[in-house]
Design a protein around this motif. Structure first.
Motif, PDB file in Angstrom:
ATOM      1  N   GLU A 229       0.860  -1.194   0.000  1.00  0.00           N
ATOM      2  CA  GLU A 229       0.000   0.000   0.000  1.00  0.00           C
ATOM      3  C   GLU A 229       0.891   1.238   0.000  1.00  0.00           C
ATOM      4  O   GLU A 229       1.905   1.290   0.693  1.00  0.00           O
TER       5      GLU A 229
ATOM      6  N   CYS B  36      -5.832   0.119   6.621  1.00  0.00           N
ATOM      7  CA  CYS B  36      -6.530  -0.836   5.768  1.00  0.00           C
ATOM      8  C   CYS B  36      -5.696  -2.101   5.722  1.00  0.00           C
ATOM      9  O   CYS B  36      -4.512  -2.061   5.403  1.00  0.00           O
TER      10      CYS B  36
ATOM     11  N   VAL C 105      -6.805  -5.079   0.514  1.00  0.00           N
ATOM     12  CA  VAL C 105      -7.357  -4.357  -0.632  1.00  0.00           C
ATOM     13  C   VAL C 105      -7.697  -5.390  -1.690  1.00  0.00           C
ATOM     14  O   VAL C 105      -6.851  -6.190  -2.081  1.00  0.00           O
TER      15      VAL C 105
ATOM     16  N   ARG D 107     -11.483  -1.781   0.115  1.00  0.00           N
ATOM     17  CA  ARG D 107     -10.500  -1.769   1.197  1.00  0.00           C
ATOM     18  C   ARG D 107     -11.193  -2.280   2.451  1.00  0.00           C
ATOM     19  O   ARG D 107     -12.212  -1.732   2.856  1.00  0.00           O
TER      20      ARG D 107
END
Length: 109
Positions: free
Chosen positions: A71, A79, A82, A91
């Protein structure tokens, strides 16, 4: 003397091209579409569309391919997972209930 019956009309065993099969499967997968209605319009059984869809999916297990990427730094909210599916990005935070995750993933199908 033997009796002979001549059957006229369309041949029941038709040959479908890959493009025709794909078009029918895609029409049946449209939001709000009915497999039975698509099959009726094409004059075939719904089970045939289901078979073509299974053959085109390339996956017997029902699992989808997953690619894990890091990420980007600087995101505001944490989060954990994903998921990119069909152009949508989902997410999933750590505390999300499994029922909610399942409902969202089903809706993306």
């Amino acid at each position: 003397m033997a009796q002979v019956t001549v059957i006229t009309g369309a041949e029941r065993r038709r040959m479908w091209t890959a493009e025709q099969k794909q078009a029918l499967v895609m029409a049946a997968c449209e939001p709000g579409a009915s497999v039975a209605e698509v099959a009726r319009r094409a004059d075939l059984q719904p089970s045939q569309i289901y078979r073509w869809r299974r053959e085109m999916s390339g996956s017997v297990s029902g699992f989808a391919a997953v690619t894990v990427t890091p990420e980007p730094q600087g995101r505001a909210e944490p989060c954990d997972v994903v998921v990119e599916l069909g152009g949508a990005v989902v997410r999933i935070a750590a505390g999300t209930s499994p029922a909610l995750i399942s409902a969202v993933m089903r809706s993306l199908r």
